[in-house]
Enzyme design. Structure first.
Site, PDB file in Angstrom:
ATOM      1  N   ASN A 166     100.752  84.256  86.375  1.00  0.00           N
ATOM      2  CA  ASN A 166      99.470  84.306  85.648  1.00  0.00           C
ATOM      3  C   ASN A 166      99.661  84.181  84.137  1.00  0.00           C
ATOM      4  O   ASN A 166      98.925  83.459  83.467  1.00  0.00           O
ATOM      5  CB  ASN A 166      98.717  85.604  85.978  1.00  0.00           C
ATOM      6  CG  ASN A 166      98.345  85.671  87.446  1.00  0.00           C
ATOM      7  OD1 ASN A 166      98.542  84.698  88.179  1.00  0.00           O
ATOM      8  ND2 ASN A 166      97.844  86.812  87.888  1.00  0.00           N
ATOM      9  N   HIS A 206      65.405  54.569  61.059  1.00  0.00           N
ATOM     10  CA  HIS A 206      64.567  54.152  62.205  1.00  0.00           C
ATOM     11  C   HIS A 206      64.957  52.763  62.713  1.00  0.00           C
ATOM     12  O   HIS A 206      64.131  52.029  63.227  1.00  0.00           O
ATOM     13  CB  HIS A 206      63.085  54.150  61.840  1.00  0.00           C
ATOM     14  CG  HIS A 206      62.625  55.410  61.178  1.00  0.00           C
ATOM     15  ND1 HIS A 206      62.154  56.493  61.880  1.00  0.00           N
ATOM     16  CD2 HIS A 206      62.620  55.778  59.863  1.00  0.00           C
ATOM     17  CE1 HIS A 206      61.841  57.466  61.035  1.00  0.00           C
ATOM     18  NE2 HIS A 206      62.137  57.066  59.797  1.00  0.00           N
ATOM     19  N   SER A 213      81.718  36.184  79.906  1.00  0.00           N
ATOM     20  CA  SER A 213      80.922  36.402  81.115  1.00  0.00           C
ATOM     21  C   SER A 213      81.433  35.460  82.193  1.00  0.00           C
ATOM     22  O   SER A 213      81.878  34.350  81.900  1.00  0.00           O
ATOM     23  CB  SER A 213      79.452  36.116  80.803  1.00  0.00           C
ATOM     24  OG  SER A 213      78.777  35.722  81.969  1.00  0.00           O
ATOM     25  N   LYS A 226      78.994  33.473  76.326  1.00  0.00           N
ATOM     26  CA  LYS A 226      78.979  34.896  75.970  1.00  0.00           C
ATOM     27  C   LYS A 226      80.290  35.405  75.374  1.00  0.00           C
ATOM     28  O   LYS A 226      81.375  35.022  75.791  1.00  0.00           O
ATOM     29  CB  LYS A 226      78.636  35.753  77.203  1.00  0.00           C
ATOM     30  CG  LYS A 226      77.224  35.633  77.712  1.00  0.00           C
ATOM     31  CD  LYS A 226      76.149  35.988  76.705  1.00  0.00           C
ATOM     32  CE  LYS A 226      76.094  37.453  76.345  1.00  0.00           C
ATOM     33  NZ  LYS A 226      75.568  38.285  77.408  1.00  0.00           N
ATOM     34  N   ASN A 278      81.206  39.236  74.735  1.00  0.00           N
ATOM     35  CA  ASN A 278      80.588  40.559  74.912  1.00  0.00           C
ATOM     36  C   ASN A 278      81.411  41.699  74.296  1.00  0.00           C
ATOM     37  O   ASN A 278      82.636  41.662  74.318  1.00  0.00           O
ATOM     38  CB  ASN A 278      80.394  40.832  76.409  1.00  0.00           C
ATOM     39  CG  ASN A 278      79.349  39.915  77.015  1.00  0.00           C
ATOM     40  OD1 ASN A 278      78.417  39.496  76.346  1.00  0.00           O
ATOM     41  ND2 ASN A 278      79.538  39.574  78.284  1.00  0.00           N
ATOM     42  N   GLU A 288      81.207  49.271  74.424  1.00  0.00           N
ATOM     43  CA  GLU A 288      80.304  49.678  75.519  1.00  0.00           C
ATOM     44  C   GLU A 288      81.001  50.683  76.434  1.00  0.00           C
ATOM     45  O   GLU A 288      80.408  51.670  76.879  1.00  0.00           O
ATOM     46  CB  GLU A 288      79.852  48.464  76.331  1.00  0.00           C
ATOM     47  CG  GLU A 288      78.809  47.619  75.615  1.00  0.00           C
ATOM     48  CD  GLU A 288      78.491  46.322  76.339  1.00  0.00           C
ATOM     49  OE1 GLU A 288      77.414  45.778  76.119  1.00  0.00           O
ATOM     50  OE2 GLU A 288      79.322  45.836  77.129  1.00  0.00           O
ATOM     51  N   LYS A 323      92.816  72.379  84.855  1.00  0.00           N
ATOM     52  CA  LYS A 323      93.753  71.367  84.333  1.00  0.00           C
ATOM     53  C   LYS A 323      93.268  69.947  84.522  1.00  0.00           C
ATOM     54  O   LYS A 323      93.221  69.145  83.581  1.00  0.00           O
ATOM     55  CB  LYS A 323      95.118  71.560  84.971  1.00  0.00           C
ATOM     56  CG  LYS A 323      95.813  72.777  84.429  1.00  0.00           C
ATOM     57  CD  LYS A 323      97.026  73.124  85.245  1.00  0.00           C
ATOM     58  CE  LYS A 323      97.176  74.603  85.421  1.00  0.00           C
ATOM     59  NZ  LYS A 323      96.021  75.290  86.020  1.00  0.00           N
TER      60      LYS A 323
END
Ligand code: ARG
Length: 464
Positions: free
Chosen positions: A111, A157, A278, A284, A286, A291, A326
């Protein structure tokens, strides 16, 4: 089946399914190095306190050294039958040096051992996380030097609000990340108390020199309460929380990178090696890396929640539930470290599209506030200046022109105080360079701050 160290009071062998279900070796095997170091420090202390002889100590230390070599070379016969890393190490030591190996567990329990091992291991990972964060800080400050005077659109904004310098934006990211570094240093100091010597829960009846073990293992102090020491996992939660903050920041950075790379913004270019195509749309390019980082932040938040729920109902002191910490914290740390590292590598390749950044920053009446401040500098109350400039913006919108396209006659219709110097005043260059107060966006400020960061980073391990 190997004889379990705890099997003395049992008639039956452990059920195979239970063994399979409860073993932790597959997860805690990574703690072997820490476990051996802890044992080395422990036996030295046992010898100093007279519980084992000098001769025994020597033999055990030779055995542990050999064990470490075997483990490093992948030659230790690990077995899940022995449940966890601690019992594997002990059993391998007995195989190597005989019955004497059994003495290493005197005055300790698994322990307090697991709590000590995990603290040592997390301490190392904290150092790695701190190093990665510092690398990212360096990248951001280096880019901020390069782009300290580059005009960039500042948003509120998600609408163009005022011009800023791109370096200022990069240093805004840097501030978030440097708070993360401070948090990690705090966790490191919270972690650095030694639980060993708490034994199962109540401490040991043997005379132990805990301070000596703490010193050998690089802990600042020893824990003050044996019951708390074996049941405390606050530091695991603290680390997990720090990781969520890092991932939240990286996710926000990722979001901006994704927007800026978008052809509609076209504010930055990223090295092609960090973009993906893509499978169907040939055109494309990307932003999969940011992401993914944004996406992975979710699982790191989840790790924090898992830990909090794991701990919430536990009575004092050690409960086997604690074994489950863990997997969760290791996943949180792995994801966080790899995310910092990949974002750092990606940002290193970032190139500002200066022309486009300038023209976006120079659009949307972004210096309207400067015009209002111009009027106020000539004595008009700010509320009135705000109103006057609002009317000028309305006029420009109606006539589809920008403010600097207005003639001085058109300006003076709104205020007689407006003079020819207004054109310079409402330029984006003037706007950024006039913001010189501490914390503002002027190129001078940005260059100074970025250089200060770079100098402070040169000091090894210096806290910000
Ligand atoms: N594998 C255990 C853990 O990770 C080690 C401590 C076991 N202690 C016990 N009393 N069963 O928590």
């Amino acid at each position: 089946m190997k004889n379990k160290t705890w099997s003395g009071r049992f008639k039956k062998q452990i059920n195979e399914d239970v063994l399979d279900f409860s073993q932790s070796l597959t997860i805690d095997i990574v703690l072997y190095e820490a476990d051996i170091s802890v044992t080395e420090a422990h036996v030295e202390m046992l010898s100093k306190c007279g519980h084992i002889t000098q001769k025994e100590l020597k033999k055990i230390k030779v055995g542990l050294k050999k064990l470490r070599q075997l483990a490093d070379n992948g030659e230790l016969p690990w077995t899940v039958e022995l449940e966890d890393v601690h019992m594997n190490i002990e059993s391998a030591l007995v195989d190597l040096i005989g019955e004497l190996g059994k003495k290493i567990h005197l005055g300790r329990s698994r322990n307090d051992l697991i709590a000590t091992d995990i603290k040592i291991y997390l301490r190392q990972l904290l150092d790695t996380t701190i190093d990665e964060i510092r690398e990212l800080r360096k990248t951001l400050a280096t880019l901020a030097v390069k782009y300290h005077a580059s005009i960039f659109p500042g948003y509120t904004h998600l609408q163009i609000a005022q011009p800023v310098t791109f370096g200022h934006h990069l240093l805004a990211w840097h501030e978030m990340i440097s708070r993360d570094e401070k948090r990690l240093h705090n966790v490191r100091s919270m972690i650095n108390t030694l639980p060993l010597g708490s034994a199962a829960l109540s401490g040991s009846s043997l005379k132990l020199d805990r301070a000596m073990v703490a010193k050998k293992l690089g802990f600042d102090k020893v824990t003050k309460n044996s019951m708390d020491a074996v049941s405390d996992r606050d530091y695991v939660v603290d680390y997990a929380y720090s990781n969520t903050m890092i991932m939240m920041h990286l996710s926000r950075i990722s979001e901006e990178l994704i927007l800026w790379m978008n052809p509609q913004f076209k504010l930055i270019e990223i090295d092609e090696g960090f973009c993906t195509g893509s499978s169907i749309m040939p055109q494309k390019k990307n932003p999969d890396v940011p992401e993914l980082v944004r996406g992975k932040s979710g699982s790191v938040y989840g790790n924090l929640m898992s830990l909090l729920v794991l701990l919430k109902g536990l009575p004092m002191t050690y409960n086997r539930d604690l074994q489950e910490d863990k997997n969760i914290i290791f996943e949180s740390i792995d994801t966080t470290i790899s995310s910092i590292s990949i974002i750092n590598k990606l940002i290193k390749t970032l190139k500002l599209n200066e022309k486009n950044a300038y023209s976006l920053a120079d659009s949307s009446f972004s210096t309207a506030t400067d015009l209002a401040e111009y009027l106020s500098s000539k004595g008009v109350a700010f509320r009135d200046s705000h109103h006057i400039v609002g009317a000028i913006v309305k006029y420009c919108e109606k006539n589809n022109v920008s403010m600097d396209e207005l003639s001085i006659e058109e300006f003076t219709k709104y205020s007689k105080l407006i003079e020819k110097d207004v054109y310079n005043y409402i330029s984006v260059e003037h706007s950024v360079s006039s913001r010189k107060n501490i914390g503002s966006t002027s190129p001078k400020n940005v260059l100074k701050n970025a250089k200060l960061v770079l100098t402070s980073l040169q000091k090894k391990n210096a806290k910000k």
